[in-house]
Design an enzyme around this catalytic site. Sequence first.
Site, PDB file in Angstrom:
ATOM      1  N   ASP A   9      73.430  97.325  -1.009  1.00 11.79           N
ATOM      2  CA  ASP A   9      72.842  98.377  -1.861  1.00 11.79           C
ATOM      3  C   ASP A   9      73.847  99.202  -2.674  1.00 11.79           C
ATOM      4  O   ASP A   9      73.727 100.439  -2.732  1.00 11.79           O
ATOM      5  CB  ASP A   9      71.987  99.312  -1.003  1.00 11.79           C
ATOM      6  CG  ASP A   9      70.829  98.621  -0.324  1.00 11.79           C
ATOM      7  OD1 ASP A   9      70.740  97.383  -0.396  1.00 11.79           O
ATOM      8  OD2 ASP A   9      70.004  99.316   0.298  1.00 11.79           O
ATOM      9  N   ASP A  51      68.037  97.485  -2.921  1.00 11.86           N
ATOM     10  CA  ASP A  51      66.761  98.111  -2.629  1.00 11.86           C
ATOM     11  C   ASP A  51      65.905  97.905  -3.873  1.00 11.86           C
ATOM     12  O   ASP A  51      66.385  98.123  -4.999  1.00 11.86           O
ATOM     13  CB  ASP A  51      67.025  99.616  -2.435  1.00 11.86           C
ATOM     14  CG  ASP A  51      66.507 100.153  -1.130  1.00 11.86           C
ATOM     15  OD1 ASP A  51      66.020  99.378  -0.292  1.00 11.86           O
ATOM     16  OD2 ASP A  51      66.585 101.384  -0.964  1.00 11.86           O
ATOM     17  N   HIS A  53      62.217  98.854  -4.742  1.00 14.79           N
ATOM     18  CA  HIS A  53      60.942  99.441  -4.320  1.00 14.79           C
ATOM     19  C   HIS A  53      59.881  99.380  -5.416  1.00 14.79           C
ATOM     20  O   HIS A  53      60.189  99.336  -6.607  1.00 14.79           O
ATOM     21  CB  HIS A  53      61.161 100.901  -3.916  1.00 14.79           C
ATOM     22  CG  HIS A  53      61.968 101.063  -2.657  1.00 14.79           C
ATOM     23  ND1 HIS A  53      61.633 100.451  -1.462  1.00 14.79           N
ATOM     24  CD2 HIS A  53      63.096 101.782  -2.398  1.00 14.79           C
ATOM     25  CE1 HIS A  53      62.520 100.793  -0.534  1.00 14.79           C
ATOM     26  NE2 HIS A  53      63.425 101.587  -1.082  1.00 14.79           N
ATOM     27  N   HIS A  62      58.010 105.555   2.659  1.00 14.04           N
ATOM     28  CA  HIS A  62      59.451 105.693   2.389  1.00 14.04           C
ATOM     29  C   HIS A  62      59.738 106.757   1.329  1.00 14.04           C
ATOM     30  O   HIS A  62      60.708 107.512   1.454  1.00 14.04           O
ATOM     31  CB  HIS A  62      59.974 104.334   1.938  1.00 14.04           C
ATOM     32  CG  HIS A  62      61.462 104.218   1.858  1.00 14.04           C
ATOM     33  ND1 HIS A  62      62.290 104.461   2.935  1.00 14.04           N
ATOM     34  CD2 HIS A  62      62.283 103.877   0.827  1.00 14.04           C
ATOM     35  CE1 HIS A  62      63.560 104.265   2.557  1.00 14.04           C
ATOM     36  NE2 HIS A  62      63.580 103.917   1.283  1.00 14.04           N
ATOM     37  N   HIS A  78      63.566 106.313  -5.499  1.00 13.40           N
ATOM     38  CA  HIS A  78      64.854 105.691  -5.813  1.00 13.40           C
ATOM     39  C   HIS A  78      64.686 104.179  -5.901  1.00 13.40           C
ATOM     40  O   HIS A  78      63.758 103.606  -5.319  1.00 13.40           O
ATOM     41  CB  HIS A  78      65.901 106.023  -4.726  1.00 13.40           C
ATOM     42  CG  HIS A  78      65.504 105.535  -3.366  1.00 13.40           C
ATOM     43  ND1 HIS A  78      64.676 106.255  -2.523  1.00 13.40           N
ATOM     44  CD2 HIS A  78      65.776 104.375  -2.706  1.00 13.40           C
ATOM     45  CE1 HIS A  78      64.471 105.571  -1.412  1.00 13.40           C
ATOM     46  NE2 HIS A  78      65.119 104.410  -1.494  1.00 13.40           N
ATOM     47  N   LYS A 103      65.031  93.768  -1.453  1.00 11.19           N
ATOM     48  CA  LYS A 103      64.293  94.204  -0.261  1.00 11.19           C
ATOM     49  C   LYS A 103      63.568  95.514  -0.561  1.00 11.19           C
ATOM     50  O   LYS A 103      63.937  96.226  -1.501  1.00 11.19           O
ATOM     51  CB  LYS A 103      65.258  94.385   0.916  1.00 11.19           C
ATOM     52  CG  LYS A 103      66.317  95.460   0.672  1.00 11.19           C
ATOM     53  CD  LYS A 103      67.314  95.524   1.818  1.00 11.19           C
ATOM     54  CE  LYS A 103      68.382  96.555   1.606  1.00 11.19           C
ATOM     55  NZ  LYS A 103      67.931  97.948   1.554  1.00 11.19           N
ATOM     56  N   CYS A 145      71.045 101.853   5.508  1.00  6.34           N
ATOM     57  CA  CYS A 145      70.916 100.410   5.273  1.00  6.34           C
ATOM     58  C   CYS A 145      72.077  99.606   5.849  1.00  6.34           C
ATOM     59  O   CYS A 145      71.875  98.474   6.291  1.00  6.34           O
ATOM     60  CB  CYS A 145      70.704 100.145   3.790  1.00  6.34           C
ATOM     61  SG  CYS A 145      69.057 100.688   3.264  1.00  6.34           S
TER      62      CYS A 145
HETATM   63  C1  VGL Z   1      69.035 103.818   1.908  1.00  5.38           C
HETATM   64  C2  VGL Z   1      68.104 105.849   2.293  1.00  5.38           C
HETATM   65  C3  VGL Z   1      66.915 105.436   1.749  1.00  5.38           C
HETATM   66  C4  VGL Z   1      70.242 102.952   2.003  1.00  5.38           C
HETATM   67  C5  VGL Z   1      67.859 103.373   1.378  1.00  5.38           C
HETATM   68  O1  VGL Z   1      70.423 102.043   1.162  1.00  5.38           O
HETATM   69  O2  VGL Z   1      71.031 103.166   2.942  1.00  5.38           O
HETATM   70  N1  VGL Z   1      69.141 105.051   2.367  1.00  5.38           N
HETATM   71  N2  VGL Z   1      66.814 104.193   1.301  1.00  5.38           N
END
Ligand code: VGL
Length: 198
Positions: A9, A51, A53, A62, A78, A103, A145
Amino acid sequence: MTRALVIIDVQNDFTEGGALAVTGGAAVAAAISALLAAHPHSYDHIFASRDWHDAEGGNNGHFAVNDAPDFVDTWPVHCVAETTGAEYHPALLLPESAVHIRKGQGQPGYSIFDGIDDAGEKFGELLIAAGVTDVDLVGLATDYCVRASGLDALEHGQHVRVFTDLVAGVAADSSDQALAELAHAGAVLASSERIESA
Ligand code: VGL
């Protein structure tokens, strides 16, 4: 031993100026690129996750939809699929051979093991198909993550190292705790200077 670098990520929204900025995120992007430039042949496989979403629906709790985010279980919007925030940070330079994993569509998706490649293959299946035995883990965020991905990799029987100079977290306490938890579960915490060591 078949080694993979797994980059979690390193996206615009998790770096400075992004929707869920992690301090030090941009530096991690540049440092991963420098490592790959200095050691182009150290890995048999490179995987990078994003990520990814859904814009609608909160992704199964989330995204904080009605309340303020708590930055533990709920988060500001995000890494919405197809947006600039979801793109890799521009300082992250990946080789052509890198396998891209997405993901978190409709779900929190903290772990890269929740993700699939462009052909829809699950990350865990790809690791097995590639015969990967050893995973070096880097990226964002240490306490969410990276943590979830590392714990899953250990559960999948991988030898896991976390390069502690190439991760950055949301909060210091939870990042320290995540690294301790990973070590307790069997991960080796190391500097990326140890890249060539077994
Ligand atoms: C993440 C918080 C929310 C990460 C993803 O990539 O660690 N942290 N979503």
